[in-house]
Design an enzyme around this catalytic site. Structure first.
Site, PDB file in Angstrom:
ATOM      1  N   GLY A 129      12.394   5.352  -3.932  1.00 60.07           N
ATOM      2  CA  GLY A 129      12.782   5.837  -2.613  1.00 60.07           C
ATOM      3  C   GLY A 129      12.548   4.706  -1.639  1.00 60.07           C
ATOM      4  CG  HIS A 130      13.778   1.308  -2.172  1.00 56.94           C
ATOM      5  ND1 HIS A 130      14.461   0.448  -2.984  1.00 56.94           N
ATOM      6  CD2 HIS A 130      12.646   1.619  -2.847  1.00 56.94           C
ATOM      7  CE1 HIS A 130      13.771   0.248  -4.091  1.00 56.94           C
ATOM      8  NE2 HIS A 130      12.674   0.960  -4.043  1.00 56.94           N
ATOM      9  CD  GLN A 185      10.213   2.559  -9.956  1.00 52.45           C
ATOM     10  OE1 GLN A 185      10.805   1.780 -10.684  1.00 52.45           O
ATOM     11  NE2 GLN A 185      10.848   3.497  -9.280  1.00 52.45           N
ATOM     12  CG  LEU A 237      -1.507  -6.463  10.184  1.00 52.77           C
ATOM     13  CD1 LEU A 237      -2.568  -6.475   9.085  1.00 52.77           C
ATOM     14  CD2 LEU A 237      -1.270  -7.896  10.672  1.00 52.77           C
ATOM     15  CE  LYS A 267       9.665  -1.395  -4.299  1.00 48.54           C
ATOM     16  NZ  LYS A 267       8.507  -0.564  -3.949  1.00 48.54           N
ATOM     17  CG  ASP A 302       6.196   4.450  -2.176  1.00 48.15           C
ATOM     18  OD1 ASP A 302       7.434   4.436  -2.309  1.00 48.15           O
ATOM     19  OD2 ASP A 302       5.459   5.299  -2.710  1.00 48.15           O
ATOM     20  CD  GLU A 303       4.685  -2.073  -3.465  1.00 51.20           C
ATOM     21  OE1 GLU A 303       5.861  -1.645  -3.403  1.00 51.20           O
ATOM     22  OE2 GLU A 303       4.042  -2.146  -4.531  1.00 51.20           O
TER      23      GLU A 303
HETATM   24  P1  GDP Z   1       9.627   1.004  -0.745  1.00 49.43           P
HETATM   25  O1  GDP Z   1       9.685   2.065  -1.790  1.00 49.43           O
HETATM   26  O2  GDP Z   1       8.796  -0.168  -1.156  1.00 49.43           O
HETATM   27  O3  GDP Z   1      10.989   0.579  -0.253  1.00 49.43           O
HETATM   28  O4  GDP Z   1       8.871   1.645   0.508  1.00 49.43           O
HETATM   29  P2  GDP Z   1       9.176   3.081   1.160  1.00 49.43           P
HETATM   30  O5  GDP Z   1      10.414   2.969   1.957  1.00 49.43           O
HETATM   31  O6  GDP Z   1       9.091   4.159   0.142  1.00 49.43           O
HETATM   32  O7  GDP Z   1       7.892   3.259   2.075  1.00 49.43           O
HETATM   33  C1  GDP Z   1       7.576   2.371   3.107  1.00 49.43           C
HETATM   34  C2  GDP Z   1       7.570   3.142   4.424  1.00 49.43           C
HETATM   35  O8  GDP Z   1       6.951   2.364   5.419  1.00 49.43           O
HETATM   36  C3  GDP Z   1       8.946   3.467   4.968  1.00 49.43           C
HETATM   37  O9  GDP Z   1       8.901   4.685   5.635  1.00 49.43           O
HETATM   38  C4  GDP Z   1       9.231   2.320   5.931  1.00 49.43           C
HETATM   39  O10 GDP Z   1      10.133   2.687   6.976  1.00 49.43           O
HETATM   40  C5  GDP Z   1       7.859   2.077   6.490  1.00 49.43           C
HETATM   41  N1  GDP Z   1       7.563   0.696   6.877  1.00 49.43           N
HETATM   42  C6  GDP Z   1       7.972  -0.471   6.305  1.00 49.43           C
HETATM   43  N2  GDP Z   1       7.380  -1.523   6.893  1.00 49.43           N
HETATM   44  C7  GDP Z   1       6.578  -1.013   7.867  1.00 49.43           C
HETATM   45  C8  GDP Z   1       5.669  -1.604   8.799  1.00 49.43           C
HETATM   46  O11 GDP Z   1       5.466  -2.807   8.858  1.00 49.43           O
HETATM   47  N3  GDP Z   1       5.001  -0.739   9.632  1.00 49.43           N
HETATM   48  C9  GDP Z   1       5.160   0.599   9.590  1.00 49.43           C
HETATM   49  N4  GDP Z   1       4.453   1.346  10.436  1.00 49.43           N
HETATM   50  N5  GDP Z   1       6.008   1.181   8.718  1.00 49.43           N
HETATM   51  C10 GDP Z   1       6.691   0.388   7.860  1.00 49.43           C
HETATM   52  P1  IMO Z   2       9.524   2.941  -5.021  1.00 47.03           P
HETATM   53  O1  IMO Z   2      10.657   2.086  -5.544  1.00 47.03           O
HETATM   54  C1  IMO Z   2       5.821   5.046  -5.836  1.00 47.03           C
HETATM   55  C2  IMO Z   2       5.380   6.826  -9.811  1.00 47.03           C
HETATM   56  C3  IMO Z   2       5.325   8.347  -9.909  1.00 47.03           C
HETATM   57  C4  IMO Z   2       4.418   8.509 -11.112  1.00 47.03           C
HETATM   58  C5  IMO Z   2       4.842   7.340 -12.010  1.00 47.03           C
HETATM   59  C6  IMO Z   2       5.823   7.733 -13.114  1.00 47.03           C
HETATM   60  O2  IMO Z   2       9.900   3.826  -3.904  1.00 47.03           O
HETATM   61  O3  IMO Z   2       8.329   2.084  -4.745  1.00 47.03           O
HETATM   62  P2  IMO Z   2       8.423   8.329 -13.112  1.00 47.03           P
HETATM   63  O4  IMO Z   2       9.183   9.411 -12.439  1.00 47.03           O
HETATM   64  O5  IMO Z   2       8.864   6.954 -12.768  1.00 47.03           O
HETATM   65  O6  IMO Z   2       8.325   8.521 -14.596  1.00 47.03           O
HETATM   66  O7  IMO Z   2       6.901   8.492 -12.570  1.00 47.03           O
HETATM   67  O8  IMO Z   2       5.431   6.392 -11.156  1.00 47.03           O
HETATM   68  N1  IMO Z   2       6.566   6.298  -9.107  1.00 47.03           N
HETATM   69  C7  IMO Z   2       6.525   5.769  -7.879  1.00 47.03           C
HETATM   70  N2  IMO Z   2       5.525   5.665  -6.994  1.00 47.03           N
HETATM   71  N3  IMO Z   2       7.028   4.537  -5.536  1.00 47.03           N
HETATM   72  C8  IMO Z   2       8.037   4.585  -6.429  1.00 47.03           C
HETATM   73  O9  IMO Z   2       9.210   3.937  -6.249  1.00 47.03           O
HETATM   74  C9  IMO Z   2       7.832   5.274  -7.645  1.00 47.03           C
HETATM   75  N4  IMO Z   2       8.610   5.552  -8.718  1.00 47.03           N
HETATM   76  C10 IMO Z   2       7.812   6.161  -9.617  1.00 47.03           C
HETATM   77  O10 IMO Z   2       4.775   8.922  -8.744  1.00 47.03           O
HETATM   78  O11 IMO Z   2       3.080   8.282 -10.743  1.00 47.03           O
HETATM   79 MG    MG Z   3       9.367   4.092  -1.986  1.00 45.86          MG
END
Ligand code: GDP
Ligand code: IMO
Ligand code: MG
Length: 423
Positions: free
Chosen positions: A40-41, A223, A331, A16, A13-14
């Site tokens: 979940g992206h 992940q 940031l 990506k 959830d960085e």
């Molecule tokens: P991923 O799994 O690495 O693709 O990240 P996620 O989409 O699960 O979670 C990142 C969340 O932060 C999403 O809701 C993005 O829309 C949001 N996001 C991404 N970059 C930024 C940013 O620079 N600032 C803010 N406020 N939100 C961001």
């Molecule tokens: P994205 O791509 C954050 C975590 C789960 C659990 C562990 C194992 O959005 O960054 P699993 O269902 O894979 O066997 O669960 O990994 N986990 C994530 N945490 N972002 C994800 O994907 C994740 N996918 C799995 O919460 O701790």
């Molecule tokens: Mg995610």
């Protein structure tokens, strides 16, 4: 051979999804190489928010070929649902391809994932419940069912009957559940086969041909490094290899075809699910990050645990992934903090660690050593030039850069494509 890997350096959830979508513009192909619909992206374009799970984040560009590589586990039911949802929003999935080597998530994998978690009680992993672990376990045990098995219903029947012999014993005898019927599963998966067949191809050849032509190929990790089965916080990890090495194995290309590795790094730290998290803040600071950052799991809706930036974790990621550059995200979320902390080392039993400790116990019990920096107290979400950032924000970025030892080339200050600073 312009192969670029983009991966998470923390616990997922960085951001990506945003980064891939933003950089994909100049690519010909985007390839997912591991994981499944546990990911979940989020991609936001023109006020439209898309949540992607199995489909690569290059899908918004009509010119891009999107590939679900060999290393993924695919839930066909969920994938079809995701494809239909994109189509209903006017996004074409015509250029989406799936490797025949992908392992299929079957209903018994999902059942076993949730029942095992329940049985683990306080020792549970906190999985997404999508059947990821049990599917990869069957792959390693060589009793998995692959996407290519959908081409031959007879083979599918044989493999399924074989697998069910064991799964039904486990489900009925060990967990007191009802057995599954092979006939019903065959009928269900035959429907998926019809729908997906034309997309199931030799994706390794497809990717290598593209690289040999000189096309730019982007490998999108799901992940993050700390969830990697070998290099993360085992056993609180996922069951695949999000690290850079996983991109080669999970897509069928050799390492010499990769010339850049981008690490996506959140300006603080979050984690979903159980497991150690040295810089976690179970207090008003963590709560503030959670609220301002909207830190809620994209796949499960669980609140993400939040804490200060952990330079040891990201330094570890820099090392195991040979990061070329860092894309620092979110940031803007720290803009209203008066003081901001960064963990620069851990202490455990009188010893100081300025590197990732080799033993799980140390990481579990490590006490972070913090640096404290001044906040900037102003809205930075509209800034597009590095020099325009407040002095304190630049200091924060440069401190992270120095501690981790990798250049920070991009800084994200909001969820949309244009809220990005290139240095
Ligand atoms: P991923 O799994 O690495 O693709 O990240 P996620 O989409 O699960 O979670 C990142 C969340 O932060 C999403 O809701 C993005 O829309 C949001 N996001 C991404 N970059 C930024 C940013 O620079 N600032 C803010 N406020 N939100 C961001
Ligand atoms: P994205 O791509 C954050 C975590 C789960 C659990 C562990 C194992 O959005 O960054 P699993 O269902 O894979 O066997 O669960 O990994 N986990 C994530 N945490 N972002 C994800 O994907 C994740 N996918 C799995 O919460 O701790
Ligand atoms: Mg995610």
């Amino acid at each position: 051979m312009p192969g670029i890997i983009c991966l998470g350096t923390q616990w997922g959830d960085e951001g990506k999804g945003k980064v891939t979508d933003m950089l994909a513009d100049k690519m010909k192909m985007v390839v997912r190489y591991q994981g499944g619909n546990n990911a979940g992206h989020t991609v936001i374009v023109d006020n439209v928010t898309l949540k992607l799970h199995s489909i690569p984040s290059g899908i918004l560009y009509p010119h891009i070929v999107n590939v679900i590589g060999d290393g993924l586990v695919v839930d066909p039911k969920d994938l079809i649902k995701e494809m239909n949802s994109l189509v209903s929003q006017g996004i074409s999935t015509e250029k989406l391809f799936i490797s025949g080597n992908c392992h299929l998530i079957m209903p018994y994998h999902k059942i076993l994932d949730s029942v095992r978690e329940r049985k683990l009680g306080k020792y549970k992993i906190g999985t997404t419940g999508k059947g990821i672990g049990p599917t990869y376990a069957d792959k390693a045990a060589r009793i998995g069912i692959r996407a290519q098995d959908l081409f031959d219903i007879k083979i599918l029947e044989q493999k399924l009957e074989q697998a069910l012999k064991e799964k039904n014993q486990v489900m009925t005898k060990l967990y007191n559940l009802k057995p599954l019927k092979a006939k019903e599963l065959i009928a269900e998966y035959s429907v998926y086969a019809k729908y997906l067949k034309k997309r199931i191809v030799d994706t390794s050849k497809m990717i290598n041909d593209a690289l040999d032509r000189g096309d730019k190929v982007f490998f999108e990790g799901a992940q993050g490094t700390m969830l990697d089965i070998d290099h993360g916080s085992y056993p609180y990890v996922t069951s695949s290899s999000p690290v850079a090495g996983g991109a080669c194995a999970g897509s069928g290309v050799g390492p010499l075809k990769i010339n850049k590795v981008i690490g996506v790094t959140k300006a603080y730290t979050t984690r979903v699910g159980e497991g150690p998290f040295p810089t976690e803040q179970i207090n008003r600071f963590g709560q503030k990050m959670q609220e301002i950052g909207g830190e809620v799991g994209t796949t499960t809706g669980r609140a993400r645990r939040c804490g200060w930036f952990d330079a040891i974790v990201v330094k570890h990621a820099a090392s195991v992934n040979s990061l070329s550059v860092i894309f620092l995200t979110k940031l803007d979320v720290l803009s209203s903090f008066k003081k901001i902390k960064i963990a620069s080392a851990y202490n455990y039993r009188g010893k100081r660690y300025d590197y990732f400790p080799p033993h799980q116990t140390i990481f579990n019990k490590a006490k972070p050593e913090y640096m404290e920096l001044d906040g900037w107290n102003s809205d930075i979400s509209g800034i597009t030039k590095y020099e325009k950032l407040p002095r304190q924000a630049r200091k924060y970025v440069e401190t992270i850069e120095k501690l981790v030892g990798v250049p920070i080339k991009y800084i994200s200050v909001g969820p949309s494509r244009r809220q990005t600073i290139k240095r």
